[in-house]
Design a protein around this motif. Sequence first.
Motif, PDB file in Angstrom:
ATOM      1  N   LYS A   5       0.833  -1.211   0.000  1.00  0.00           N
ATOM      2  CA  LYS A   5       0.000   0.000   0.000  1.00  0.00           C
ATOM      3  C   LYS A   5       0.868   1.263   0.000  1.00  0.00           C
ATOM      4  CE  LYS A   5      -4.455  -1.355   1.838  1.00  0.00           C
ATOM      5  NZ  LYS A   5      -5.479  -1.076   2.825  1.00  0.00           N
ATOM      6  N   ARG A  35       0.535   4.238  -2.695  1.00  0.00           N
ATOM      7  CA  ARG A  35       0.328   5.653  -2.320  1.00  0.00           C
ATOM      8  C   ARG A  35       1.341   6.534  -3.042  1.00  0.00           C
ATOM      9  NH1 ARG A  35       0.040   3.366   3.023  1.00  0.00           N
ATOM     10  NH2 ARG A  35      -2.140   2.975   3.460  1.00  0.00           N
ATOM     11  N   SER A  41      -5.562   6.065  -4.842  1.00  0.00           N
ATOM     12  CA  SER A  41      -6.320   6.508  -3.663  1.00  0.00           C
ATOM     13  C   SER A  41      -6.616   5.357  -2.702  1.00  0.00           C
ATOM     14  CB  SER A  41      -7.645   7.150  -4.101  1.00  0.00           C
ATOM     15  OG  SER A  41      -8.512   6.143  -4.592  1.00  0.00           O
ATOM     16  N   GLU A  42      -6.821   5.720  -1.439  1.00  0.00           N
ATOM     17  CA  GLU A  42      -7.169   4.737  -0.400  1.00  0.00           C
ATOM     18  C   GLU A  42      -8.464   4.016  -0.774  1.00  0.00           C
ATOM     19  OE1 GLU A  42      -5.395   3.927   2.372  1.00  0.00           O
ATOM     20  OE2 GLU A  42      -3.848   5.370   1.834  1.00  0.00           O
ATOM     21  N   VAL A  43      -9.418   4.760  -1.334  1.00  0.00           N
ATOM     22  CA  VAL A  43     -10.715   4.174  -1.694  1.00  0.00           C
ATOM     23  C   VAL A  43     -10.516   3.051  -2.713  1.00  0.00           C
ATOM     24  CG1 VAL A  43     -12.954   4.659  -2.793  1.00  0.00           C
ATOM     25  CG2 VAL A  43     -11.955   6.312  -1.221  1.00  0.00           C
ATOM     26  N   LYS A  44      -9.692   3.309  -3.736  1.00  0.00           N
ATOM     27  CA  LYS A  44      -9.436   2.284  -4.749  1.00  0.00           C
ATOM     28  C   LYS A  44      -8.746   1.080  -4.127  1.00  0.00           C
ATOM     29  CE  LYS A  44      -9.546   4.608  -9.142  1.00  0.00           C
ATOM     30  NZ  LYS A  44      -8.872   5.577  -9.936  1.00  0.00           N
ATOM     31  N   MET A  45      -7.762   1.336  -3.250  1.00  0.00           N
ATOM     32  CA  MET A  45      -7.060   0.217  -2.610  1.00  0.00           C
ATOM     33  C   MET A  45      -8.019  -0.596  -1.745  1.00  0.00           C
ATOM     34  SD  MET A  45      -3.203   1.471  -1.698  1.00  0.00           S
ATOM     35  CE  MET A  45      -3.519   3.083  -0.997  1.00  0.00           C
ATOM     36  N   ASP A  46      -8.884   0.092  -0.998  1.00  0.00           N
ATOM     37  CA  ASP A  46      -9.856  -0.611  -0.148  1.00  0.00           C
ATOM     38  C   ASP A  46     -10.787  -1.475  -0.988  1.00  0.00           C
ATOM     39  OD1 ASP A  46      -8.710   0.574   2.044  1.00  0.00           O
ATOM     40  OD2 ASP A  46     -10.283   2.074   2.331  1.00  0.00           O
ATOM     41  N   GLN A  98      -4.006  -8.512  -4.687  1.00  0.00           N
ATOM     42  CA  GLN A  98      -4.266  -7.129  -4.280  1.00  0.00           C
ATOM     43  C   GLN A  98      -3.235  -6.197  -4.908  1.00  0.00           C
ATOM     44  OE1 GLN A  98      -4.178  -7.246   0.012  1.00  0.00           O
ATOM     45  NE2 GLN A  98      -6.083  -8.411   0.149  1.00  0.00           N
ATOM     46  N   SER A 122      -3.888  -3.536  -8.020  1.00  0.00           N
ATOM     47  CA  SER A 122      -3.548  -2.129  -7.759  1.00  0.00           C
ATOM     48  C   SER A 122      -2.632  -1.582  -8.843  1.00  0.00           C
ATOM     49  CB  SER A 122      -2.866  -1.979  -6.391  1.00  0.00           C
ATOM     50  OG  SER A 122      -3.738  -2.368  -5.372  1.00  0.00           O
TER      51      SER A 122
END
Length: 195
Positions: A119, A123, A128-133, A146, A150
């Motif tokens: 992650k 970054r 974005s965090e939203v896409k990673m989540d 994952q 990404s």
Amino acid sequence: MDPFLSLLHSFSSRLSDSELSSLKFLCRATIGKRKLESVQSGGDLFSILLEQQLIASDKVAFLERLLESIKREDLVSQLKQFVEEGEVSAPDDQPDMHEKGLQKAAIEVICENVGRDWKMLMRKLGISEVKMDRIVAANPFNLHEQLFQSLREWQKWKGKDAKVTDLIKALRACNMNLVADRVEQKLLPLNAGTR
């Protein structure tokens, strides 16, 4: 022809009258009553949603929620497939074949060597965090997948500006120098072939 408009057209032709009236009802809060009265087909409705910028080829969440609400999982999965396959990006926004080959090789090395700190790398690349989540939620127990998804997301987002040199810079910025070195070693023979 715009692939997104083709997709909307195919959706329109597969909606029943009752599904169309359900969609119109669901859109009452976002589309004025007078406009909704003029809607005679799915195409009419999609045109209004496009005009009001509620949907676009890179903005499908609203459409997805509508289709889920009327229980059309077949159309939802077709929409998701459309997004995943990157049909939204134009061919001239793609990196050239040589760069694609380099990216593929670099991504293999990164996926094999970057572990739980993936992650931090994403970054640095601007994901974005939203896409990673969302990616983690889709692949909850598969770290390799994952990271791979990404990196695919980064490629799609950057298009022809996705460069292997940016991957190497991001790795070094995260103090993943060993992985950066391995990427460079893997790319040496590939780059030598182009000189």
